[in-house]
Motif scaffolding. Sequence first.
Motif, mmCIF file in Angstrom:
data_model
loop_
_atom_site.group_PDB
_atom_site.id
_atom_site.type_symbol
_atom_site.label_atom_id
_atom_site.label_comp_id
_atom_site.label_asym_id
_atom_site.label_seq_id
_atom_site.Cartn_x
_atom_site.Cartn_y
_atom_site.Cartn_z
ATOM 1 N N CYS A 54 0.818 -1.232 0.000
ATOM 2 C CA CYS A 54 0.000 0.000 0.000
ATOM 3 C C CYS A 54 0.843 1.270 0.000
ATOM 4 N N PHE A 55 1.681 1.436 1.009
ATOM 5 C CA PHE A 55 2.355 2.714 1.215
ATOM 6 C C PHE A 55 3.554 2.926 0.292
ATOM 7 N N SER A 56 4.566 2.053 0.381
ATOM 8 C CA SER A 56 5.726 2.227 -0.503
ATOM 9 C C SER A 56 5.487 1.612 -1.874
ATOM 10 N N GLY A 57 4.297 1.045 -2.065
ATOM 11 C CA GLY A 57 3.940 0.461 -3.346
ATOM 12 C C GLY A 57 2.922 1.292 -4.104
ATOM 13 N N VAL A 58 1.638 1.007 -3.865
ATOM 14 C CA VAL A 58 0.554 1.644 -4.626
ATOM 15 C C VAL A 58 0.519 3.159 -4.426
ATOM 16 N N MET A 59 0.647 3.620 -3.170
ATOM 17 C CA MET A 59 0.559 5.059 -2.904
ATOM 18 C C MET A 59 1.711 5.822 -3.559
ATOM 19 N N ILE A 60 2.928 5.294 -3.454
ATOM 20 C CA ILE A 60 4.081 5.932 -4.100
ATOM 21 C C ILE A 60 3.915 5.903 -5.615
ATOM 22 N N LEU A 61 3.372 4.821 -6.133
ATOM 23 C CA LEU A 61 3.145 4.703 -7.577
ATOM 24 C C LEU A 61 2.162 5.764 -8.058
ATOM 25 N N LEU A 62 1.077 5.948 -7.310
ATOM 26 C CA LEU A 62 0.091 6.975 -7.666
ATOM 27 C C LEU A 62 0.694 8.378 -7.592
ATOM 28 N N LEU A 63 1.464 8.629 -6.537
ATOM 29 C CA LEU A 63 2.118 9.933 -6.393
ATOM 30 C C LEU A 63 3.063 10.198 -7.556
ATOM 31 N N ALA A 64 3.817 9.181 -7.959
ATOM 32 C CA ALA A 64 4.763 9.343 -9.066
ATOM 33 C C ALA A 64 4.044 9.671 -10.365
ATOM 34 N N VAL A 65 2.937 8.982 -10.620
ATOM 35 C CA VAL A 65 2.165 9.231 -11.848
ATOM 36 C C VAL A 65 1.603 10.650 -11.853
ATOM 37 N N ILE A 66 1.085 11.098 -10.707
ATOM 38 C CA ILE A 66 0.535 12.458 -10.618
ATOM 39 C C ILE A 66 1.636 13.498 -10.786
ATOM 40 N N LEU A 67 2.788 13.251 -10.168
ATOM 41 C CA LEU A 67 3.913 14.181 -10.298
ATOM 42 C C LEU A 67 4.386 14.294 -11.748
ATOM 43 N N ILE A 68 4.433 13.166 -12.427
ATOM 44 C CA ILE A 68 4.830 13.185 -13.837
ATOM 45 C C ILE A 68 3.797 13.940 -14.670
ATOM 46 N N ALA A 69 2.511 13.747 -14.348
ATOM 47 C CA ALA A 69 1.446 14.454 -15.068
ATOM 48 C C ALA A 69 1.533 15.961 -14.825
ATOM 49 N N LEU A 70 1.876 16.348 -13.591
ATOM 50 C CA LEU A 70 2.002 17.769 -13.269
ATOM 51 C C LEU A 70 3.138 18.423 -14.047
ATOM 52 N N GLU A 71 4.171 17.656 -14.310
ATOM 53 C CA GLU A 71 5.322 18.197 -15.030
ATOM 54 C C GLU A 71 5.106 18.220 -16.547
ATOM 55 N N GLY A 72 4.018 17.566 -17.005
ATOM 56 C CA GLY A 72 3.731 17.528 -18.435
ATOM 57 C C GLY A 72 3.114 18.826 -18.928
ATOM 58 N N SER A 73 3.203 19.044 -20.209
ATOM 59 C CA SER A 73 2.683 20.281 -20.816
ATOM 60 C C SER A 73 1.171 20.293 -20.923
ATOM 61 N N MET A 74 0.531 19.124 -20.727
ATOM 62 C CA MET A 74 -0.922 19.042 -20.877
ATOM 63 C C MET A 74 -1.662 19.357 -19.586
ATOM 64 N N PHE A 75 -0.919 19.729 -18.530
ATOM 65 C CA PHE A 75 -1.559 20.009 -17.245
ATOM 66 C C PHE A 75 -2.527 21.201 -17.351
#
Length: 200
Positions: A54-75
């Motif tokens: 949950c914590f170092s797995g799924v939650m970190i994975l979700l955070l990473a995806v959101i962070l990458i999306a925030l850094e994208g030009s389509m935000f």
Amino acid sequence: MALEACGSCLSCLLIPLALWSIVVNILLYFPNGKASYAASYQLPNYVWYFEGICFSGVMILLLAVILIALEGSMFYRCCQSESCNKTYRSFISIVLALLGVAFSGYSFIIFSLGLIQGPFCNSSGGWDYIFKDTAGGYLTDYSSWSRCTEPANVVEWNVILLSVLIALSGLQLIICFLKVAAELKRTLCGTYSGFVQVEK
């Protein structure tokens, strides 16, 4: 400058670490490759916290995806000005990175406590945490590992997998700290630059 430029790289690094954390934590449920111990709840209590999944797995994975999306030009642009938009994105990234610090830090602590406590195994005195009073001393006393008769090789299994999970969550913790530092630098320097331009 290098820290700012590699902000997206840091977010991408979290994805394989999170996936590995999930895989390794799942392996803890099958000591010696058998599922019977999980079915009979003859596993260490820290395994049931699901921190690796949950914590170092799924939650970190979700955070990473959101962070990458925030850094994208389509935000989605929340503000009229580009500078406001960048500041807002940096603020959200800081909050998410701090959550990453909390998730990975919690997992790091639980994995470390689990390693110190030792495995739940069968010995001459029945099923118990036979190394819980050694304060982790059993880790260097290899001769005492034979006291665990069931599951077979459970001490080695737990020590290796928990050590890997500690390393993975520790790397996640470092990356999230670096991400916070990078976004803070980007926000503060960007705000300062904006103030200088306005004054001019």
